[in-house]
Enzyme design. Structure first.
Site, mmCIF file in Angstrom:
data_model
loop_
_atom_site.group_PDB
_atom_site.id
_atom_site.type_symbol
_atom_site.label_atom_id
_atom_site.label_comp_id
_atom_site.label_asym_id
_atom_site.label_seq_id
_atom_site.Cartn_x
_atom_site.Cartn_y
_atom_site.Cartn_z
ATOM 1 C CG HIS A 52 9.119 2.585 -4.769
ATOM 2 N ND1 HIS A 52 9.271 1.795 -5.877
ATOM 3 C CD2 HIS A 52 7.820 2.462 -4.413
ATOM 4 C CE1 HIS A 52 8.123 1.204 -6.161
ATOM 5 N NE2 HIS A 52 7.219 1.606 -5.298
HETATM 6 P P1 TYD Z 1 3.533 0.395 -2.818
HETATM 7 O O1 TYD Z 1 4.967 -0.043 -2.840
HETATM 8 O O2 TYD Z 1 3.214 1.683 -2.150
HETATM 9 O O3 TYD Z 1 2.904 0.384 -4.279
HETATM 10 P P2 TYD Z 1 3.341 1.276 -5.560
HETATM 11 O O4 TYD Z 1 4.807 1.039 -5.746
HETATM 12 O O5 TYD Z 1 2.556 0.754 -6.679
HETATM 13 O O6 TYD Z 1 2.996 2.692 -5.322
HETATM 14 O O7 TYD Z 1 2.694 -0.780 -2.121
HETATM 15 C C1 TYD Z 1 1.366 -0.621 -1.684
HETATM 16 C C2 TYD Z 1 1.093 -1.560 -0.509
HETATM 17 O O8 TYD Z 1 1.198 -2.926 -0.912
HETATM 18 C C3 TYD Z 1 2.077 -1.364 0.639
HETATM 19 O O9 TYD Z 1 1.355 -1.440 1.856
HETATM 20 C C4 TYD Z 1 3.006 -2.558 0.530
HETATM 21 C C5 TYD Z 1 2.147 -3.630 -0.110
HETATM 22 N N1 TYD Z 1 2.899 -4.549 -0.974
HETATM 23 C C6 TYD Z 1 3.114 -5.849 -0.548
HETATM 24 O O10 TYD Z 1 2.718 -6.261 0.555
HETATM 25 N N2 TYD Z 1 3.772 -6.716 -1.386
HETATM 26 C C7 TYD Z 1 4.226 -6.331 -2.601
HETATM 27 O O11 TYD Z 1 4.808 -7.156 -3.346
HETATM 28 C C8 TYD Z 1 4.015 -4.958 -3.022
HETATM 29 C C9 TYD Z 1 4.510 -4.483 -4.358
HETATM 30 C C10 TYD Z 1 3.336 -4.122 -2.184
#
Ligand code: TYD
Length: 138
Positions: A52
């Site tokens: 992302h």
């Molecule tokens: P995600 O963005 O998929 O993680 P990565 O970028 O490491 O692959 O996030 C995983 C889960 O955590 C998703 O349900 C959103 C939640 N999340 C939060 O609630 N707050 C945050 O600051 C972050 C980074 C993720």
């Protein structure tokens, strides 16, 4: 166009008691005011995380333990950066596509963020990311 990412190296103080790394915010070591911290651990080496870009949030990524590879892509420059030292960090400006993988079993990837979490500022589709990069560079 200048790269929208760069590695950073923090000060490390070491003596017979061990090591201490310092990262101060507000432009001293971290180029923004830190509003959020989260960390990723327990990801298998074949897992790919991230995938992302963020319209508003800047990040600093630090492998405080273990190592991981981070593929960064600002729409023009693309690189794979290995994070494998607690004093080493990767700064990501807004609008950088990132993918994190090859996590070592002891990897703890600390992420410092300039904004609170807001799902609507995430771009999770690579073609949409490229479209927005092109639009902003016109
Ligand atoms: P995600 O963005 O998929 O993680 P990565 O970028 O490491 O692959 O996030 C995983 C889960 O955590 C998703 O349900 C959103 C939640 N999340 C939060 O609630 N707050 C945050 O600051 C972050 C980074 C993720």
């Amino acid at each position: 166009m200048k790269k929208r990412y760069r590695t950073l190296e923090f000060k490390e103080y070491g003596d017979e008691r061990g090591n201490l790394v310092v990262a101060e915010g507000d432009g001293k070591d971290i180029p923004f005011s830190i509003k959020r911290a989260f960390y990723i651990y327990g990801s298998d080496s074949e897992v790919v995380r991230g995938k992302h870009a963020n319209r508003l949030t800047k990040f600093v990524l630090i492998n405080v333990a273990g190592s991981s590879d981070v593929m960064v892509d600002d729409g023009i420059h693309k690189e794979i950066i290995k994070l494998d030292k607690p004093r080493m960090a990767l700064f990501l400006d807004t609008m950088v596509w990132k993918e994190m993988y090859h996590f070592s079993s002891d990897s703890v990837l600390m992420c410092l963020a300039s904004e609170h979490y807001m799902e609507s500022e995430y771009i999770r589709d690579y073609d949409e990311f490229l479209k927005e990069v092109k639009k902003s560079s016109i």
